[in-house]
Design a protein around this motif. Structure first.
Motif, PDB file in Angstrom:
ATOM      1  N   UNK A 823       1.863 -44.573  18.519  1.00  0.00           N
ATOM      2  CA  UNK A 823       0.616 -44.721  17.755  1.00  0.00           C
ATOM      3  C   UNK A 823       0.167 -43.374  17.214  1.00  0.00           C
ATOM      4  N   UNK A 824      -0.728 -43.424  16.190  1.00  0.00           N
ATOM      5  CA  UNK A 824      -1.297 -42.218  15.602  1.00  0.00           C
ATOM      6  C   UNK A 824      -2.681 -41.984  16.197  1.00  0.00           C
ATOM      7  N   UNK A 825      -2.965 -40.729  16.532  1.00  0.00           N
ATOM      8  CA  UNK A 825      -4.268 -40.350  17.082  1.00  0.00           C
ATOM      9  C   UNK A 825      -4.876 -39.310  16.153  1.00  0.00           C
ATOM     10  N   UNK A 826      -6.176 -39.515  15.786  1.00  0.00           N
ATOM     11  CA  UNK A 826      -6.830 -38.634  14.812  1.00  0.00           C
ATOM     12  C   UNK A 826      -7.897 -37.783  15.502  1.00  0.00           C
ATOM     13  N   UNK A 827      -7.953 -36.481  15.143  1.00  0.00           N
ATOM     14  CA  UNK A 827      -8.949 -35.546  15.669  1.00  0.00           C
ATOM     15  C   UNK A 827      -9.664 -34.890  14.484  1.00  0.00           C
ATOM     16  N   UNK A 828     -10.986 -34.661  14.634  1.00  0.00           N
ATOM     17  CA  UNK A 828     -11.682 -33.892  13.603  1.00  0.00           C
ATOM     18  C   UNK A 828     -11.893 -32.468  14.094  1.00  0.00           C
ATOM     19  N   UNK A 829     -12.605 -31.650  13.324  1.00  0.00           N
ATOM     20  CA  UNK A 829     -12.723 -30.221  13.645  1.00  0.00           C
ATOM     21  C   UNK A 829     -13.401 -29.996  14.984  1.00  0.00           C
ATOM     22  N   UNK A 830     -14.389 -30.781  15.320  1.00  0.00           N
ATOM     23  CA  UNK A 830     -15.131 -30.598  16.564  1.00  0.00           C
ATOM     24  C   UNK A 830     -14.283 -30.933  17.802  1.00  0.00           C
ATOM     25  N   UNK A 831     -13.170 -31.601  17.598  1.00  0.00           N
ATOM     26  CA  UNK A 831     -12.301 -31.991  18.722  1.00  0.00           C
ATOM     27  C   UNK A 831     -11.068 -31.080  18.870  1.00  0.00           C
ATOM     28  N   UNK A 832     -11.150 -29.890  18.283  1.00  0.00           N
ATOM     29  CA  UNK A 832      -9.992 -28.991  18.302  1.00  0.00           C
ATOM     30  C   UNK A 832      -9.564 -28.648  19.725  1.00  0.00           C
ATOM     31  N   UNK A 833     -10.547 -28.371  20.612  1.00  0.00           N
ATOM     32  CA  UNK A 833     -10.197 -28.038  21.998  1.00  0.00           C
ATOM     33  C   UNK A 833      -9.568 -29.239  22.692  1.00  0.00           C
ATOM     34  N   UNK A 834     -10.062 -30.445  22.417  1.00  0.00           N
ATOM     35  CA  UNK A 834      -9.479 -31.660  22.993  1.00  0.00           C
ATOM     36  C   UNK A 834      -8.042 -31.855  22.500  1.00  0.00           C
ATOM     37  N   UNK A 835      -7.770 -31.465  21.251  1.00  0.00           N
ATOM     38  CA  UNK A 835      -6.425 -31.594  20.700  1.00  0.00           C
ATOM     39  C   UNK A 835      -5.422 -30.782  21.519  1.00  0.00           C
ATOM     40  N   UNK A 836      -5.812 -29.544  21.893  1.00  0.00           N
ATOM     41  CA  UNK A 836      -4.929 -28.713  22.698  1.00  0.00           C
ATOM     42  C   UNK A 836      -4.608 -29.365  24.023  1.00  0.00           C
ATOM     43  N   UNK A 837      -5.613 -29.878  24.705  1.00  0.00           N
ATOM     44  CA  UNK A 837      -5.407 -30.524  26.006  1.00  0.00           C
ATOM     45  C   UNK A 837      -4.529 -31.764  25.860  1.00  0.00           C
ATOM     46  N   UNK A 838      -4.730 -32.498  24.759  1.00  0.00           N
ATOM     47  CA  UNK A 838      -3.952 -33.717  24.511  1.00  0.00           C
ATOM     48  C   UNK A 838      -2.465 -33.374  24.342  1.00  0.00           C
ATOM     49  N   UNK A 839      -2.166 -32.302  23.595  1.00  0.00           N
ATOM     50  CA  UNK A 839      -0.773 -31.930  23.316  1.00  0.00           C
ATOM     51  C   UNK A 839      -0.057 -31.399  24.550  1.00  0.00           C
ATOM     52  N   UNK A 840      -0.806 -30.930  25.554  1.00  0.00           N
ATOM     53  CA  UNK A 840      -0.198 -30.403  26.779  1.00  0.00           C
ATOM     54  C   UNK A 840       0.659 -31.428  27.499  1.00  0.00           C
ATOM     55  N   UNK A 841       0.399 -32.707  27.285  1.00  0.00           N
ATOM     56  CA  UNK A 841       1.083 -33.761  28.031  1.00  0.00           C
ATOM     57  C   UNK A 841       2.466 -34.091  27.467  1.00  0.00           C
ATOM     58  N   UNK A 842       2.861 -33.434  26.383  1.00  0.00           N
ATOM     59  CA  UNK A 842       4.132 -33.756  25.730  1.00  0.00           C
ATOM     60  C   UNK A 842       5.180 -32.668  26.019  1.00  0.00           C
ATOM     61  N   UNK A 843       6.437 -33.098  26.096  1.00  0.00           N
ATOM     62  CA  UNK A 843       7.523 -32.144  26.320  1.00  0.00           C
ATOM     63  C   UNK A 843       7.836 -31.329  25.075  1.00  0.00           C
ATOM     64  N   UNK A 844       7.438 -31.843  23.910  1.00  0.00           N
ATOM     65  CA  UNK A 844       7.732 -31.151  22.665  1.00  0.00           C
ATOM     66  C   UNK A 844       6.695 -31.527  21.610  1.00  0.00           C
ATOM     67  N   UNK A 845       6.233 -30.510  20.871  1.00  0.00           N
ATOM     68  CA  UNK A 845       5.337 -30.737  19.733  1.00  0.00           C
ATOM     69  C   UNK A 845       6.122 -30.408  18.472  1.00  0.00           C
ATOM     70  N   UNK A 846       6.242 -31.380  17.569  1.00  0.00           N
ATOM     71  CA  UNK A 846       7.049 -31.245  16.357  1.00  0.00           C
ATOM     72  C   UNK A 846       6.123 -31.121  15.160  1.00  0.00           C
ATOM     73  N   UNK A 847       6.480 -30.286  14.213  1.00  0.00           N
ATOM     74  CA  UNK A 847       5.706 -30.158  12.986  1.00  0.00           C
ATOM     75  C   UNK A 847       6.459 -29.381  11.936  1.00  0.00           C
ATOM     76  N   UNK A 848       5.814 -29.208  10.776  1.00  0.00           N
ATOM     77  CA  UNK A 848       6.406 -28.494   9.654  1.00  0.00           C
ATOM     78  C   UNK A 848       5.477 -27.346   9.289  1.00  0.00           C
ATOM     79  N   UNK A 849       5.872 -26.133   9.657  1.00  0.00           N
ATOM     80  CA  UNK A 849       5.076 -24.910   9.472  1.00  0.00           C
ATOM     81  C   UNK A 849       3.939 -24.824  10.475  1.00  0.00           C
ATOM     82  N   UNK A 850       4.173 -25.297  11.689  1.00  0.00           N
ATOM     83  CA  UNK A 850       3.151 -25.226  12.745  1.00  0.00           C
ATOM     84  C   UNK A 850       2.823 -23.784  13.120  1.00  0.00           C
TER      85      UNK A 850
END
Length: 966
Positions: A823-850
C-alpha cells in the motif's frame, strides 16, 4: 687493427688478475647456404642486384616463396641473418604488381622503425622511374600535419608500433578505411618480444586488428620474424590465430666466436666488467656491455668513464627511460664509430643497427638462453672473430652455471609464454573492441573465457547489452587511453625537482620500490635523490645530489588464496596452482654506502599498499616436516624463506622468465592452510602464465633448487645459493640446512597427477573447510521488506537561492510504498519526523536521487538522521555505472514502456494553486514507476536505456545481492 684474439691472449697471460676463466667454448665459423627465388619482377631483381644482393640464403628463399603463395610465415633464425628481406621482397613485389597494395610493418621499438624506413627508402630510390613505392612512419614523433596527410593518402608501406596501432589505428579505423581496404601483408618484427604482459596485451590487439580487417573485407598474410625460441609457431598462433609455417634452420654465414664463462672471484661482476672494458677500449675493440637493471647500467657507465681518462668520451649508457632523441643520438654514434662502448639494459637486445661489434660483455646471466643468444648475436656481424664473455654475479643462478659450465652450454632455448586469458587484460581489450565496433555475441573472438568476461563487464556496467543481447556496446567513447600495452598499471613521469625538466618514466609497481621519497635515482650518469612521489598526478620529483650511498626498499607481503585450480601430491604435502590475492607494502628503505655496502640508515615510509590478484603456485609442508626440522634444532621459518629464494632463483632454468617477474612469500602457518607454505606468484596482476608453466615442471624445479644449494660450498647461505638481492626483508631469517632438508623431503616422491578443479575448490579457514565457487551464484534469500520513497517540494531551487539550499524547499507531500502491506502511505510536511521513524522498520529504502535531494530536503524539516537509513539510490548507482545520469522518465520509457504523468515544475504549480490531490496522485505514480524499475532490475539484473547511437541497450544492476548504505 687489433682483434679479440689479442684481448684473449692478454687475459690468458694473467693481465686481468682476479678474473678466472671457468670455461671457453669456441663456436666455429659457418659458411653460407644459398637458394633461389624464381620469377621476381625485373625492376625488383635489378634493385636487389644494385644493393649487392644477388644470392639468397636458404631460409630467406623458403620463407619468401611461402609468403608469395599466401602462407603466413615465422622465421626464427639467429641475429643478423637477413630476416628483413623476407618481408620486404614479397611486399615490394606486391606493390609492383598492384600499386594499390598496402602493407603494415609493426616494430616493438621506434628505433627499429626508423632503421627499416631507411632501408625501404633505399629500395624506393633504386626503383625510382620504374615503380613508385611510398613508405612512411606513423608514430608518436610524427607531427599532426604529416599524420593527417598519411591518413588521407596512406602509403604502400606504413611503419608503426603496437602502441600506435592500439591507440590511433583501431579506434579510428574509419579514418583508415583506404588503408585497411587494401591491406595485404602484416609484418610483425621481433615477435619474441611479445611475451609476458606485452604479449598478452598484443594477443588482443591482433584479435581486434583482424576483426577490423574483416570489416573491410581483408584477411592479410602475417610475416613474423623472431629470435631463437623453442615455440615460435605456437607463440604466433596464440598471438594472432594464424598457424604460420615455421622456419628455424638458417643459411646465413657467421664468423668464429669465443664464448667465455668468467668468475670475478672477489671483485664482483660489475668491477670485473669495467676492467675488461678498459682493456677492450685500449685495443680499440667495439664493445657492448649488457646489465640486468637500469641502476647497474648507469653505475657501470659512470664508473668506467671515471677510469677511462682520455677514452671517457667513447663510453655511454643506454636504457629505457631515456628520451627518444637521447637514445637515437647514442645509436647513431655507435653505428658510426664515434662511440666505442655502450653499457645497456635489454633495450639494445633487438636488431637496431648499431654497426659491427667485436665484444659482448654480459654482466650476469641474462636470465634466459634466448636473451643470451640474442645479445651475443650482436657481435661478429662483420665476419671477424668476436667474443662473448659472461661474468657471473654472486647470486645463486649465476654461481650454479659457473659451477656447471657443461650444463650451461647444453641449455636449449625456452618457450615464450603469454596469457590472453588474464582477466584484467582481457577486460580492457573487450571494452576497446566494443568501442571500435559493437561486439556480436557470435563473434569468433569470444571463446569461453571471453564470454564469461563479457558477462562480468555487463554486470559492472562497462559493456551495455542490446535489448535482445545480440550486441554489446561500451559506455566509454575512447577507453584505449587507459590501456598500457607494456604493463598493467599506471606510468609515473620523473621530473627534476628544481627545473621541472622531464627525465624519464617508471611503471607503477617499480615506482614504489625505486622512486619512493628518499630513493637514490640514477639517470645519464647523474645521481638524484627523490623528493616527492605524487600519487595523484603520477609524478616523481628528484633533485640532483652527490650521494655516496644507494637505497634498497624494505617490503612486507601477505597472500590470500582465492581459488585452487590444480593440486599435485608431494612427499611433504601438496604443490598447488591457483589464484592469489597479494598485498605488498613498501614500509621502509635502507641507506647503504656505495663503498663497502655498510648500512647507514633505515627510514620508514608512509605509502599505500599494492593489492592485486594474480596466478601463483605453492608448496605446503605438513606438520611432520616442521617437527623434523625443529628436532634438528633448525629454524623452520628460516628454512621456508631460504626455500622460497632457492626456488625463485632457479626458475629461469626451467621457464623463460626473469626472477624479477616473480614474487614470493614464505609463511610458517598460513591462516587458510594451517601449515607452512612457500608461495611463488606472477608479479603481474592477473598473471601471465609463468607459474602455470612452472607448476607442470614442479619436480624439475625442486631438483634444480637442490642442485644449487648442495653444490654451494658455504655453510650458512650466501649470495651464491639462498641470498636474494631483491629480498624485501634484507635476507633475514635464512637457514640453508633447513631448506635443504625440506627440498630432500619434497624430492622424496615425484609429483602425482594433477587433480583439476574447474568449478570450485575447498580451502581451510579458522572456521573449518570453506567451498569457494569460481563463478557467480545468485542469492536465494527470502525477499526483505522494502520501502519506496518520493517527495514533492513547495518551492523551486531558484526560489530558495540555488540547489545548495534545498533544505529550505519544504515538502508538499511525501509518498511511501510499503512492500509489507502493498500500500501507499502519504506524509505531509508536519509529519517529517514520523516519516523517519516509519522508514526505520524497513530493510531497504529505495528511491531516485534520495541522497542528494530527498534526504537533504527532509533534513531541513526534522532532526531525524535520514542518512542513517539503508538506502538504494538508483540514480547514484546508475551514474556510477555509466559515468553520467539518466532521468527516471527515460529509464521507465525504455525499460517498462511507460511514462511519468507529469514533472516537478507542474507539481510546484499545483502547490501554488492548491490542487493538492493532483500532487499526491503524481507522487504516487512516480513511486510506482520507481518501484517497478527496482523490481525489474532486482529480478532481471539490468535496466534498459537508449545510448547516443540510438540503440536500446542494457545497464547491468545487482540489487538482489548488495547491501546498500549511504
Amino acid at each position: 687493427m687489433p682483434g679479440v684474439d689479442e684481448l684473449l691472449q692478454q687475459m690468458g697471460q694473467g693481465d686481468l688478475q682476479g678474473l678466472s676463466t671457468v670455461a671457453v667454448k669456441e663456436i666455429p665459423a659457418r659458411e653460407a647456404e644459398f637458394s633461389g627465388i624464381e620469377g621476381l619482377p625485373p625492376p625488383l631483381k635489378q634493385a636487389l642486384t644494385e644493393s649487392g644482393i644477388e644470392n639468397f640464403y636458404t631460409h630467406q628463399a623458403r620463407a619468401v616463396n611461402l609468403v608469395r603463395k599466401g602462407r603466413s610465415v615465422v622465421t626464427a633464425t639467429p641475429t643478423a641473418s637477413g630476416k628483413s628481406l623476407i618481408y620486404n621482397i614479397p611486399v615490394l613485389e606486391s606493390i609492383i604488381n598492384d600499386p594499390a597494395s598496402r602493407a603494415l610493418y609493426l616494430f616493438p621499438l621506434k628505433a627499429l622503425t626508423r632503421d627499416q624506413l631507411t632501408s625501404l627508402e633505399e629500395f624506393a630510390r633504386l626503383l625510382a622511374g620504374k615503380v613508385h613505392v611510398d613508405s612512411a612512419v606513423y608514430d608518436g614523433d610524427t607531427d599532426p600535419q604529416a599524420r593527417a596527410r598519411i591518413r588521407s593518402k596512406p602509403p604502400n608501406i606504413l611503419l608503426t608500433n603496437p602502441d600506435m596501432l592500439h591507440r590511433s589505428f583501431l579506434p579510428y579505423h574509419r579514418s583508415w578505411q583506404k588503408f585497411f581496404s587494401a591491406l595485404k601483408y602484416i609484418v610483425v618484427d621481433e615477435v619474441h618480444t611479445y611475451r609476458g604482459v606485452m604479449g598478452s596485451n598484443m594477443a588482443w590487439v591482433f584479435r581486434r586488428l583482424r576483426r577490423i580487417c574483416a570489416q573491410y573485407g581483408r584477411e592479410p598474410v602475417f610475416i613474423f620474424s623472431s629470435a631463437t625460441i623453442a615455440n615460435p609457431g605456437q607463440l604466433c598462433s596464440a598471438l594472432t590465430g594464424h598457424e604460420p609455417e615455421v622456419i628455424q634452420k638458417g643459411g646465413a654465414p657467421a664468423g668464429k666466436k669465443h664464448f667465455l664463462l668468467l668468475d670475478p672471484e672477489m671483485q664482483g661482476a660489475a668491477q670485473s666488467a669495467i676492467r675488461v672494458l678498459q682493456k677492450a677500449l685500449e685495443l680499440g675493440l667495439r664493445t657492448i656491455v649488457y646489465t640486468q637493471s637500469r641502476k647497474m647500467t648507469e653505475l657501470i657507465a659512470m664508473w668506467a668513464s671515471q677510469r677511462a681518462g682520455r677514452l671517457k668520451k667513447y663510453i655511454s649508457a643506454y636504457r629505457a627511460g631515456f628520451l627518444p632523441e637521447q637514445r637515437r643520438e647514442i645509436e647513431q654514434k655507435l653505428a658510426s664509430g664515434e662511440l666505442l662502448a655502450v653499457v645497456s639494459t635489454s633495450a639494445l637486445e633487438l636488431g637496431i643497427d648499431i654497426g659491427h661489434l667485436d665484444l659482448c660483455l654480459l654482466v650476469g646471466y641474462p636470465g634466459s638462453v634466448m636473451a643470451t643468444m640474442q645479445r651475443g648475436g650482436r657481435v661478429g656481424r662483420s665476419g671477424r672473430d668476436s667474443a662473448i664473455m659472461l661474468i657471473g654475479h654472486e647470486d645463486a643462478l649465476d654461481q650454479y652455471l659457473l659451477r656447471n659450465p657443461r650444463e650451461f652450454f647444453s641449455l636449449e632455448p625456452e618457450s615464450a609464454v603469454i596469457n590472453p586469458d588474464n582477466p584484467s587484460i582481457m577486460r580492457r581489450h573487450l571494452v576497446c573492441a566494443a568501442a571500435e565496433k559493437p561486439i556480436a555475441l557470435q563473434e569468433m573472438m569470444l571463446d569461453n573465457e571471453a564470454g564469461k568476461c563479457i558477462k562480468s563487464l555487463e554486470k559492472d556496467g562497462e559493456l551495455l547489452a542490446s535489448r535482445d543481447r545480440s550486441f554489446y556496446y561500451t559506455r566509454a567513447r575512447y577507453p584505449h587511453k587507459d590501456v598500457d600495452l607494456r604493463g598493467t598499471g599506471q606510468t609515473y613521469n620523473i621530473f627534476e625537482h628544481s627545473t621541472g625538466e622531464y627525465l624519464g618514466e617508471v611503471d607503477g609497481v617499480r615506482a614504489f620500490k625505486e622512486t619512493h621519497p628518499g630513493a637514490v635515482y640514477l639517470h645519464m650518469g647523474e645521481t638524484y635523490v627523490v623528493q616527492d612521489l605524487d600519487l595523484e598526478t603520477f609524478a616523481v620529483y628528484a633533485a640532483k645530489s652527490e650521494a655516496n650511498y644507494y637505497t634498497r626498499p624494505i617490503t612486507e607481503k601477505y597472500t590470500e588464496i582465492v581459488e585452487v585450480q590444480a593440486t599435485r601430491a608431494t612427499a611433504a604435502g601438496e604443490l598447488c596452482l591457483g589464484r592469489l590475492k597479494v598485498t605488498e607494502h613498501v614500509s621502509a628503505y635502507e641507506k647503504r654506502l656505495v663503498r663497502g655496502q655498510a648500512r647507514i640508515g633505515l627510514i620508514p615510509l608512509d605509502l599505500p599498499p599494492l593489492v592485486f590478484e594474480t596466478q601463483g603456485m605453492w608448496f605446503t609442508l605438513d606438520s611432520q616436516v616442521r617437527r623434523d626440522v625443529e628436532d634438528r634444532r633448525l629454524h623452520f621459518m628460516g628454512g621456508l624463506h631460504a626455500l622460497e629464494h632457492g626456488l625463485i632463483g632457479c626458475m629461469p632454468l626451467i621457464i623463460l622468465t626473469d626472477r624479477n617477474d616473480l614474487g614470493g612469500i614464505a609463511s610458517p602457518v598460513h591462516e587458510q592452510l594451517h601449515k607452512g607454505a612457500v608461495f611463488i606468484y606472477d608479479g603481474t596482476p592477473g598473471g601471465i602464465g609463468l607459474c602455470r608453466q612452472a607448476f607442470e615442471l614442479g619436480d624439475r624445479l625442486v631438483a634444480r633448487a637442490m642442485g644449487i644449494l648442495s653444490s654451494c660450498t658455504c655453510e650458512n647461505g650466501c649470495p651464491g645459493c639462498i641470498h636474494s638481492p631483491k629480498c624485501g626483508s634484507g635476507n633475514r631469517p635464512l637457514d640453508k640446512e633447513a631448506a635443504m632438508h625440506m627440498l630432500a623431503v619434497l624430492a622424496g616422491e615425484r609429483c602425482g597427477e594433477a587433480k583439476r578443479k574447474d568449478v570450485s575448490c575447498r580451502i581451510e579457514t579458522d572456521e573449518g573447510s570453506m567451498e569457494i565457487d569460481s563463478g557467480y551464484t545468485k542469492s536465494d534469500q527470502a525477499e526483505l521488506p522494502y520501502a519506496v520513497l518520493d517527495i514533492e517540494t513547495r518551492y523551486s531551487a531558484q526560489e530558495v537561492g540555488g540547489w545548495g539550499n534545498c533544505h529550505r524547499m519544504g515538502v508538499s507531500f511525501a509518498v511511501v510504498f510499503d512492500s509489507r502491506n502493498q500500500e501507499f502511505v502519504t506524509f505531509d510536511q508536519e509529519q517529517a519526523a514520523d516519516l523517519g521513524s516509519f522508514l526505520e522498520d524497513f530493510s531497504l529504502v529505495v528511491g531516485f536521487n534520495l541522497l542528494k535531494f530527498d534526504y537533504r530536503v527532509l533534513q531541513g524539516l526534522s532532526d531525524y538522521d535520514f542518512s542513517s537509513l539503508p538506502t538504494l539510490d538508483m540514480l547514484r548507482e546508475i551514474e556510477a555505472r555509466l559515468g553520467h545520469r539518466l532521468s527516471l522518465d527515460h529509464l521507465a520509457r525504455h525499460t517498462l514502456g511507460t511514462n511519468k504523468s507529469a514533472n516537478g515544475l507542474m507539481a510546484l504549480k499545483w502547490w501554488k494553486e492548491g490542487e493538492l490531490d493532483k500532487i499526491v496522485e503524481y507522487c504516487r505514480q512516480d513511486v510506482s514507476v520507481t518501484r517497478d524499475l527496482y523490481l525489474f532490475g532486482r529480478d532481471k539484473g539490468y535496466l534498459l536505456f537508449k545510448n547516443k547511437a540510438g540503440k536500446k541497450v542494457r545497464i547491468p544492476v545487482s540489487w538482489q545481492d548488495t547491501a546498500f548504505q549511504v
